[in-house]
Design a protein around this motif. Structure first.
Motif, PDB file in Angstrom:
ATOM      1  N   ARG A 179     -39.602  10.342  35.091  1.00 40.93           N
ATOM      2  CA  ARG A 179     -38.553  10.304  36.146  1.00 40.93           C
ATOM      3  C   ARG A 179     -38.532  10.158  37.558  1.00 40.93           C
ATOM      4  O   ARG A 179     -39.740   9.613  38.540  1.00 40.93           O
ATOM      5  CB  ARG A 179     -38.247  11.725  36.445  1.00 40.93           C
ATOM      6  CG  ARG A 179     -38.285  12.562  34.665  1.00 40.93           C
ATOM      7  CD  ARG A 179     -36.560  12.264  34.376  1.00 40.93           C
ATOM      8  NE  ARG A 179     -36.811  13.536  33.672  1.00 40.93           N
ATOM      9  CZ  ARG A 179     -36.785  12.914  32.387  1.00 40.93           C
ATOM     10  NH1 ARG A 179     -37.581  12.144  31.581  1.00 40.93           N
ATOM     11  NH2 ARG A 179     -36.346  14.337  31.575  1.00 40.93           N
ATOM     12  N   TYR A 228     -30.218   7.203  33.630  1.00 37.48           N
ATOM     13  CA  TYR A 228     -29.938   8.150  32.955  1.00 37.48           C
ATOM     14  C   TYR A 228     -28.315   8.708  33.341  1.00 37.48           C
ATOM     15  O   TYR A 228     -29.258   9.063  34.530  1.00 37.48           O
ATOM     16  CB  TYR A 228     -31.402   8.676  32.628  1.00 37.48           C
ATOM     17  CG  TYR A 228     -31.573   7.743  31.804  1.00 37.48           C
ATOM     18  CD1 TYR A 228     -32.102   7.490  29.979  1.00 37.48           C
ATOM     19  CD2 TYR A 228     -33.459   7.398  32.109  1.00 37.48           C
ATOM     20  CE1 TYR A 228     -33.064   7.364  29.560  1.00 37.48           C
ATOM     21  CE2 TYR A 228     -33.967   6.264  31.653  1.00 37.48           C
ATOM     22  CZ  TYR A 228     -33.874   6.099  30.293  1.00 37.48           C
ATOM     23  OH  TYR A 228     -34.748   5.422  29.820  1.00 37.48           O
ATOM     24  N   GLN A 235     -27.541  12.892  33.103  1.00 32.30           N
ATOM     25  CA  GLN A 235     -28.063  13.673  32.254  1.00 32.30           C
ATOM     26  C   GLN A 235     -26.593  14.629  31.612  1.00 32.30           C
ATOM     27  O   GLN A 235     -26.134  14.825  32.859  1.00 32.30           O
ATOM     28  CB  GLN A 235     -29.188  14.704  33.009  1.00 32.30           C
ATOM     29  CG  GLN A 235     -29.402  15.951  32.688  1.00 32.30           C
ATOM     30  CD  GLN A 235     -30.913  16.793  32.932  1.00 32.30           C
ATOM     31  OE1 GLN A 235     -30.995  16.154  34.053  1.00 32.30           O
ATOM     32  NE2 GLN A 235     -31.161  17.661  32.610  1.00 32.30           N
ATOM     33  N   ARG A 236     -26.344  15.227  30.770  1.00 34.61           N
ATOM     34  CA  ARG A 236     -25.224  15.777  29.774  1.00 34.61           C
ATOM     35  C   ARG A 236     -26.084  17.314  29.140  1.00 34.61           C
ATOM     36  O   ARG A 236     -26.672  17.249  28.025  1.00 34.61           O
ATOM     37  CB  ARG A 236     -24.697  15.547  28.984  1.00 34.61           C
ATOM     38  CG  ARG A 236     -23.959  14.268  29.589  1.00 34.61           C
ATOM     39  CD  ARG A 236     -22.231  13.691  28.935  1.00 34.61           C
ATOM     40  NE  ARG A 236     -22.030  12.648  29.054  1.00 34.61           N
ATOM     41  CZ  ARG A 236     -22.635  11.310  29.228  1.00 34.61           C
ATOM     42  NH1 ARG A 236     -23.404  11.026  27.775  1.00 34.61           N
ATOM     43  NH2 ARG A 236     -21.670  10.247  29.597  1.00 34.61           N
ATOM     44  N   GLU A 267     -29.029  19.139  27.837  1.00 35.82           N
ATOM     45  CA  GLU A 267     -30.750  19.198  28.325  1.00 35.82           C
ATOM     46  C   GLU A 267     -31.015  17.897  27.908  1.00 35.82           C
ATOM     47  O   GLU A 267     -31.538  17.046  28.211  1.00 35.82           O
ATOM     48  CB  GLU A 267     -30.873  20.046  26.909  1.00 35.82           C
ATOM     49  CG  GLU A 267     -30.718  21.190  27.158  1.00 35.82           C
ATOM     50  CD  GLU A 267     -32.109  21.673  28.695  1.00 35.82           C
ATOM     51  OE1 GLU A 267     -33.313  22.141  28.320  1.00 35.82           O
ATOM     52  OE2 GLU A 267     -31.423  22.277  29.251  1.00 35.82           O
ATOM     53  N   LYS A 268     -30.146  17.360  27.512  1.00 40.74           N
ATOM     54  CA  LYS A 268     -29.877  15.415  27.002  1.00 40.74           C
ATOM     55  C   LYS A 268     -29.843  14.600  27.975  1.00 40.74           C
ATOM     56  O   LYS A 268     -29.278  14.890  29.642  1.00 40.74           O
ATOM     57  CB  LYS A 268     -29.261  15.088  26.007  1.00 40.74           C
ATOM     58  CG  LYS A 268     -29.586  15.461  24.313  1.00 40.74           C
ATOM     59  CD  LYS A 268     -28.825  15.386  23.104  1.00 40.74           C
ATOM     60  CE  LYS A 268     -29.206  16.030  21.888  1.00 40.74           C
ATOM     61  NZ  LYS A 268     -28.814  15.653  21.089  1.00 40.74           N
ATOM     62  N   LEU A 269     -30.857  13.455  27.858  1.00 41.66           N
ATOM     63  CA  LEU A 269     -30.425  12.379  28.960  1.00 41.66           C
ATOM     64  C   LEU A 269     -29.900  11.045  28.047  1.00 41.66           C
ATOM     65  O   LEU A 269     -30.987  10.972  26.705  1.00 41.66           O
ATOM     66  CB  LEU A 269     -31.850  11.977  29.669  1.00 41.66           C
ATOM     67  CG  LEU A 269     -32.571  12.741  30.481  1.00 41.66           C
ATOM     68  CD1 LEU A 269     -34.323  12.276  30.704  1.00 41.66           C
ATOM     69  CD2 LEU A 269     -31.802  12.682  31.717  1.00 41.66           C
ATOM     70  N   HIS A 270     -29.183  10.351  28.781  1.00 39.38           N
ATOM     71  CA  HIS A 270     -28.071   9.004  27.955  1.00 39.38           C
ATOM     72  C   HIS A 270     -29.059   8.053  28.841  1.00 39.38           C
ATOM     73  O   HIS A 270     -28.307   8.469  29.490  1.00 39.38           O
ATOM     74  CB  HIS A 270     -26.567   9.675  27.482  1.00 39.38           C
ATOM     75  CG  HIS A 270     -26.547  10.238  27.316  1.00 39.38           C
ATOM     76  ND1 HIS A 270     -26.565  10.582  25.428  1.00 39.38           N
ATOM     77  CD2 HIS A 270     -26.520  11.960  27.296  1.00 39.38           C
ATOM     78  CE1 HIS A 270     -25.735  11.678  25.104  1.00 39.38           C
ATOM     79  NE2 HIS A 270     -25.940  12.650  26.151  1.00 39.38           N
ATOM     80  N   GLU A 271     -29.435   7.416  27.870  1.00 41.35           N
ATOM     81  CA  GLU A 271     -28.989   5.997  28.652  1.00 41.35           C
ATOM     82  C   GLU A 271     -27.607   5.500  29.792  1.00 41.35           C
ATOM     83  O   GLU A 271     -27.360   5.547  29.078  1.00 41.35           O
ATOM     84  CB  GLU A 271     -29.605   4.747  27.902  1.00 41.35           C
ATOM     85  CG  GLU A 271     -30.829   4.428  28.129  1.00 41.35           C
ATOM     86  CD  GLU A 271     -31.744   3.345  27.820  1.00 41.35           C
ATOM     87  OE1 GLU A 271     -30.654   2.033  28.091  1.00 41.35           O
ATOM     88  OE2 GLU A 271     -32.140   3.646  26.833  1.00 41.35           O
TER      89      GLU A 271
END
Ligand code: ADP
Ligand code: MG
Length: 273
Positions: free
Chosen positions: A80, A90, A92-93, A95-99
């Motif tokens: 990270r 990235y 963060q939403r 728990e998820k990471l979105h490019e």
């Protein structure tokens, strides 16, 4: 005659959740491959706001790649990386990471200034036009306001009389000072320097280092890859020695330079000092 840059106060125009309270740069377990070549092998570091971190190490050790990862010119493969509290590349939403989308990446990059070994000025533009280009074209600022700031920056890098000069009419050192002014025109909160004086004739190095020194005094956060050990010792708050994609040693410049703890650091320093 003193030069001053203002302290790059706070974060201009919110490109994210940057809090301004934590580290300016944070790397955790950063790995990077080029094909099968493992170029960054787990980089961990923190750069505090206002800190000047110098990075030294042999050619091919991954110094440039690391800077390029901070500035979205390369993508890390694992780990990270944060700039001013924002994950690089990235969102963060939950728990998820979105490019990030291109537009968000561009917004993040706007807050980071980078100066390369080669000055990369636009050859068909004057010094002033080079400095004005990004604020006007990228940020959509008024030419009048930007012109004033650009003149001010030229003055601060000692090149007031070169306003109308084209890069081909400037020495390498002058071009590099214009390149620094150009980066500063975007009011970055972080400046990255990749061997900014390595391509210069020796007699031109000092003026560029003086500009960088003043920038440091004025509080800019800087990561500087350099072979200028004098600069690292006098201006750096911290010194990192990289070898083969890893940080071998880091500490106060004076300590690392005069009393290196690792054999590889000693070997490197014995060649360059
Ligand atoms: P340094 O700046 O410390 O000299 P670099 O980060 O430029 O090191 O390079 C680290 C390693 O990655 C070197 O072996 C280099 O050849 C390799 N490398 C750098 N960029 C690329 C690339 N775009 N594609 C493939 N290999 C690369
Ligand atoms: Mg390099």
């Amino acid at each position: 005659d003193s030069v001053g840059f203002g302290s790059g106060s706070g974060s201009p125009s919110g490109s994210g959740s940057g809090s301004g309270s934590g580290p300016m740069v944070r790397a955790e377990g950063v790995h990077k491959f080029f094909g099968r070549l493992h170029v960054l092998r787990g980089i961990d570091l923190e750069v505090e706001p206002g800190e000047v971190m110098c990075v030294i190490g042999p050619s091919g050790s991954g110094k440039s790649t690391f800077l390029r990862c901070i500035n979205h010119l390369e993508k890390i493969d694992s780990g990270r990386l944060w700039v001013d509290g924002d994950l690089v590349g990235y969102r963060q939403r939950g728990e998820k990471l979105h490019e990030m989308r291109e537009r968000e990446v561009a917004a993040q990059r706007r807050d980071i200034g980078m100066v390369f070994q080669r000055f990369n000025l636009f050859p068909h533009m004057t010094a002033l036009e080079n400095i004005m280009e990004a604020p006007v074209q990228v940020r959509g600022e008024s030419k009048a306001a930007v012109r004033e700031r650009a003149m001010d920056l030229l003055d601060r890098v000692g090149l007031s009389e070169k306003v109308a000069s084209y890069p081909s009419q400037l020495s390498g050192g002058q071009q590099q000072r214009v390149a620094i002014a150009r980066a500063l025109a975007m009011e970055p909160k972080l400046m990255l320097f990749d061997e900014p004086t390595s391509a210069l004739d020796p007699e031109l190095v000092g003026d560029v280092l003086d500009v960088m020194r003043q920038l440091a005094v004025d509080g800019m956060t800087m990561v500087v890859v350099t072979h200028e050990m004098g600069f690292a010792r006098e201006v750096g708050d911290s010194l990192v020695f990289m070898d083969a994609g890893a940080i071998v040693e880091q500490g106060r410049p004076r300590d690392v330079l005069t009393d290196p703890q690792h054999q590889r650091t000693q070997d490197f320093l014995s060649k360059v000092l």
